[in-house]
Design a protein around this motif. Structure first.
Motif, PDB file in Angstrom:
ATOM      1  N   ALA A   1      -0.631   9.252  -9.048  1.00 26.84           N
ATOM      2  CA  ALA A   1      -1.329   8.358  -8.310  1.00 26.84           C
ATOM      3  C   ALA A   1      -0.524   7.271  -8.233  1.00 26.84           C
ATOM      4  CB  ALA A   1      -2.453   8.206  -9.404  1.00 26.84           C
ATOM      5  N   ARG A   2       0.477   7.021  -8.981  1.00 28.08           N
ATOM      6  CA  ARG A   2       1.341   5.752  -9.015  1.00 28.08           C
ATOM      7  C   ARG A   2       2.371   6.104  -7.888  1.00 28.08           C
ATOM      8  NH1 ARG A   2       2.727   3.216 -14.549  1.00 28.08           N
ATOM      9  NH2 ARG A   2       3.020   1.717 -13.295  1.00 28.08           N
ATOM     10  N   PHE A   3       2.791   7.444  -7.414  1.00 30.69           N
ATOM     11  CA  PHE A   3       3.554   7.609  -6.320  1.00 30.69           C
ATOM     12  C   PHE A   3       2.933   7.403  -5.181  1.00 30.69           C
ATOM     13  CE2 PHE A   3       6.904  11.092  -4.510  1.00 30.69           C
ATOM     14  CZ  PHE A   3       7.473  10.108  -3.685  1.00 30.69           C
ATOM     15  N   VAL A   4       1.592   7.950  -5.164  1.00 30.96           N
ATOM     16  CA  VAL A   4       0.941   7.890  -3.899  1.00 30.96           C
ATOM     17  C   VAL A   4       0.536   6.647  -3.604  1.00 30.96           C
ATOM     18  CG1 VAL A   4      -1.781   8.460  -3.005  1.00 30.96           C
ATOM     19  CG2 VAL A   4      -0.510  10.084  -4.272  1.00 30.96           C
ATOM     20  N   ASN A   5       0.367   5.748  -4.567  1.00 31.55           N
ATOM     21  CA  ASN A   5       0.099   4.319  -4.125  1.00 31.55           C
ATOM     22  C   ASN A   5       1.159   3.470  -3.746  1.00 31.55           C
ATOM     23  OD1 ASN A   5      -2.543   3.702  -5.125  1.00 31.55           O
ATOM     24  ND2 ASN A   5      -2.107   3.704  -7.246  1.00 31.55           N
ATOM     25  N   CYS A   6       2.609   4.118  -4.193  1.00 30.98           N
ATOM     26  CA  CYS A   6       3.685   3.455  -3.884  1.00 30.98           C
ATOM     27  C   CYS A   6       3.935   3.968  -2.421  1.00 30.98           C
ATOM     28  CB  CYS A   6       4.956   4.105  -4.694  1.00 30.98           C
ATOM     29  SG  CYS A   6       6.622   3.934  -3.949  1.00 30.98           S
ATOM     30  N   TYR A   7       3.782   5.201  -2.000  1.00 24.69           N
ATOM     31  CA  TYR A   7       3.908   5.555  -0.692  1.00 24.69           C
ATOM     32  C   TYR A   7       2.883   4.798   0.357  1.00 24.69           C
ATOM     33  CZ  TYR A   7       4.784   8.602   3.437  1.00 24.69           C
ATOM     34  OH  TYR A   7       4.944   9.188   4.581  1.00 24.69           O
ATOM     35  N   MET A   8       1.634   4.630  -0.237  1.00 22.20           N
ATOM     36  CA  MET A   8       0.467   3.812   0.476  1.00 22.20           C
ATOM     37  C   MET A   8       0.898   2.559   0.843  1.00 22.20           C
ATOM     38  SD  MET A   8      -3.396   3.351  -0.647  1.00 22.20           S
ATOM     39  CE  MET A   8      -2.797   2.365  -2.086  1.00 22.20           C
ATOM     40  N   ALA A   9       1.602   1.723  -0.029  1.00 23.23           N
ATOM     41  CA  ALA A   9       2.126   0.540   0.255  1.00 23.23           C
ATOM     42  C   ALA A   9       3.224   0.507   1.020  1.00 23.23           C
ATOM     43  CB  ALA A   9       2.049  -0.172  -1.208  1.00 23.23           C
ATOM     44  N   ARG A  10       3.888   1.288   1.325  1.00 22.85           N
ATOM     45  CA  ARG A  10       5.248   1.218   2.245  1.00 22.85           C
ATOM     46  C   ARG A  10       5.036   0.353   3.342  1.00 22.85           C
ATOM     47  NH1 ARG A  10       2.567   5.731   4.008  1.00 22.85           N
ATOM     48  NH2 ARG A  10       2.697   6.037   6.302  1.00 22.85           N
ATOM     49  N   THR A  11       6.411  -0.458   3.358  1.00 20.62           N
ATOM     50  CA  THR A  11       6.518  -1.326   4.454  1.00 20.62           C
ATOM     51  C   THR A  11       6.930  -0.655   5.890  1.00 20.62           C
ATOM     52  OG1 THR A  11       8.493  -1.954   3.731  1.00 20.62           O
ATOM     53  CG2 THR A  11       6.933  -3.212   2.881  1.00 20.62           C
ATOM     54  N   ASN A  12       6.752  -1.363   6.851  1.00 19.99           N
ATOM     55  CA  ASN A  12       7.191  -0.804   8.285  1.00 19.99           C
ATOM     56  C   ASN A  12       8.603  -1.254   8.416  1.00 19.99           C
ATOM     57  OD1 ASN A  12       7.665  -1.021  11.131  1.00 19.99           O
ATOM     58  ND2 ASN A  12       5.607  -0.549  11.334  1.00 19.99           N
ATOM     59  N   PHE A  13       9.526  -0.637   8.855  1.00 24.14           N
ATOM     60  CA  PHE A  13      10.970  -0.642   9.283  1.00 24.14           C
ATOM     61  C   PHE A  13      11.027  -0.086  10.562  1.00 24.14           C
ATOM     62  CE2 PHE A  13      11.037   2.907   6.330  1.00 24.14           C
ATOM     63  CZ  PHE A  13      11.794   3.756   7.262  1.00 24.14           C
ATOM     64  N   VAL A  14      10.504   0.092  11.364  1.00 21.28           N
ATOM     65  CA  VAL A  14      10.517   0.543  12.754  1.00 21.28           C
ATOM     66  C   VAL A  14      11.616  -0.302  13.557  1.00 21.28           C
ATOM     67  CG1 VAL A  14       9.546   1.273  15.015  1.00 21.28           C
ATOM     68  CG2 VAL A  14       8.319   1.788  12.935  1.00 21.28           C
ATOM     69  N   ASP A  15      11.451  -1.475  13.321  1.00 17.22           N
ATOM     70  CA  ASP A  15      12.219  -2.534  14.140  1.00 17.22           C
ATOM     71  C   ASP A  15      13.841  -2.410  13.874  1.00 17.22           C
ATOM     72  OD1 ASP A  15      11.582  -3.634  11.787  1.00 17.22           O
ATOM     73  OD2 ASP A  15      11.759  -5.557  12.775  1.00 17.22           O
ATOM     74  N   LYS A  16      14.247  -1.748  12.480  1.00 11.30           N
ATOM     75  CA  LYS A  16      15.294  -1.632  11.847  1.00 11.30           C
ATOM     76  C   LYS A  16      16.254  -0.482  12.022  1.00 11.30           C
ATOM     77  CE  LYS A  16      13.938  -5.041   8.325  1.00 11.30           C
ATOM     78  NZ  LYS A  16      13.831  -5.092   6.588  1.00 11.30           N
ATOM     79  N   LEU A  17      15.391   0.613  12.774  1.00 12.81           N
ATOM     80  CA  LEU A  17      15.965   1.849  12.829  1.00 12.81           C
ATOM     81  C   LEU A  17      17.209   1.859  13.899  1.00 12.81           C
ATOM     82  CD1 LEU A  17      12.686   3.932  13.501  1.00 12.81           C
ATOM     83  CD2 LEU A  17      14.307   4.094  11.330  1.00 12.81           C
ATOM     84  N   LYS A  18      17.181   1.129  14.672  1.00 13.27           N
ATOM     85  CA  LYS A  18      18.628   1.092  15.615  1.00 13.27           C
ATOM     86  C   LYS A  18      19.610   0.623  15.015  1.00 13.27           C
ATOM     87  CE  LYS A  18      16.928   1.325  20.262  1.00 13.27           C
ATOM     88  NZ  LYS A  18      15.361   1.754  20.000  1.00 13.27           N
ATOM     89  N   THR A  19      19.373  -0.135  13.776  1.00 14.05           N
ATOM     90  CA  THR A  19      20.680  -0.420  12.809  1.00 14.05           C
ATOM     91  C   THR A  19      21.260   0.697  12.146  1.00 14.05           C
ATOM     92  OG1 THR A  19      19.514  -1.042  10.830  1.00 14.05           O
ATOM     93  CG2 THR A  19      19.734  -2.496  12.694  1.00 14.05           C
TER      94      THR A  19
END
Length: 311
Positions: free
Chosen positions: A211-229
């Protein structure tokens, strides 16, 4: 594949279980698993004939996210579970440094949450990572529907342990199809595989830790704008029946096309459903990086044998 179990003590996140195989003087082949899994989810694929030839050229390092080992003890209430970002930027670098492995030119294989973690590691340690093969990877934060499903899954895991609702969500996450029909359809398409996955969820996993790992994944931040780096080469992979096809396509569309490619294979869990094609694609990907030039796939070997016969 003979592996040794290592317990690495990290500065902030306690003990991390790692499994290592091969000569530590070689380049690292690093795996990170998805929710509802641990390093064992890679075993059948890594033992595929083509993969065994590839991996003979690497030191294989398989990181288990804290608390996700088989029959793990419950993490303490005051334990600070690492975020996805902390897994990529703190846990992985400390683990590799502690093991004394060659940390330059790392090649990574990650699935789902593990693929997301490897992306973060590659952006943080840009000059250490040569290439990544990312299965079912999303660089976006959880959408409202996914967030709700994961929240319910996490709550029920904590209150009831493993249960049919959480089981169905995790099967959908790994094997695809419509969430409302997933358990029956997935079991029909892949009876032995899905049954084994379900059995492990009930018998092997610590549900509170999961459950803690699921919560961690659920709370992930967006980094789409950094992918080109990202400086390393990336092979994005998704399955035709995967629940995450659109997520993978959106993530790929935000990448530098000169450094990335996308592969769509038949199946839901491509490591299980299409291992030969995935292994062959990984071989070509690695050879494009200037690695494993002496390795030939089964198909290539058969072609050589046939052409020699014709001659």
């Amino acid at each position: 594949m003979e592996e040794t179990k290592e317990i690495v003590k990290t500065d902030k996140f306690g003990d991390v279980t790692v499994f290592v195989a091969g000569d530590r003087k070689l380049r690292v082949f690093l795996t990170v698993h998805d929710i509802g899994q641990n390093h064992k989810s890679f075993h059948r694929f890594l033992l595929h004939e083509d993969m065994k030839a590839i991996l003979s050229k690497f030191c294989i390092v398989q990181i288990t996210v804290p608390g996700q080992e088989d029959e793990a003890e419950t993490l303490p209430n005051d334990y600070k579970f690492p975020t996805m970002q902390e897994m990529g930027t703190e846990v992985i670098p400390q683990v590799l440094a502690s093991l004394g492995c060659k940390t330059k030119d790392v090649v990574g294989l990650g699935v789902g949450a593990g693929a997301n973690i490897l992306c973060r590691y590659a952006m943080f340690s840009a000059y250490d990572v040569l290439g990544l093969c990312l299965l079912e990877c999303s660089a976006e934060s959880a959408g409202f529907l996914e967030w709700g499903q994961e929240k319910i899954t996490s709550l029920q895991l904590n209150m009831k342990g493993m249960n049919p609702t959480s089981e169905s969500y995790l099967i959908w996450h790994h094997y695809g199809n419509d969430l409302g029909k997933v358990t029956l359809q997935a079991k029909k398409d892949n009876p032995g595989e899905v049954r084994g996955f379900s059995d492990r969820l009930y018998s092997k996993f610590n549900h509170q830790n999961l459950a803690r790992f699921v919560n961690c994944y659920m709370a992930r931040t967006n980094f789409v704008d950094k992918l080109k780096t990202m400086k390393c080469r990336v092979l994005m992979v998704t399955g035709s029946r995967s629940a995450h096809v659109k997520d993978v396509e959106r993530t790929y569309s935000a990448m530098d096309r000169q450094n990335s490619e996308i592969l769509k294979l038949d199946g839901g869990d491509v490591m299980e459903d299409n291992p030969e094609k995935l292994a062959e694609s990984m071989l070509f990907f690695l050879q494009g990086l200037g690695l494993v030039s002496s390795v030939r796939s089964k198909k290539m070997s058969r072609g050589t044998s046939l052409s020699g016969t014709d001659a």
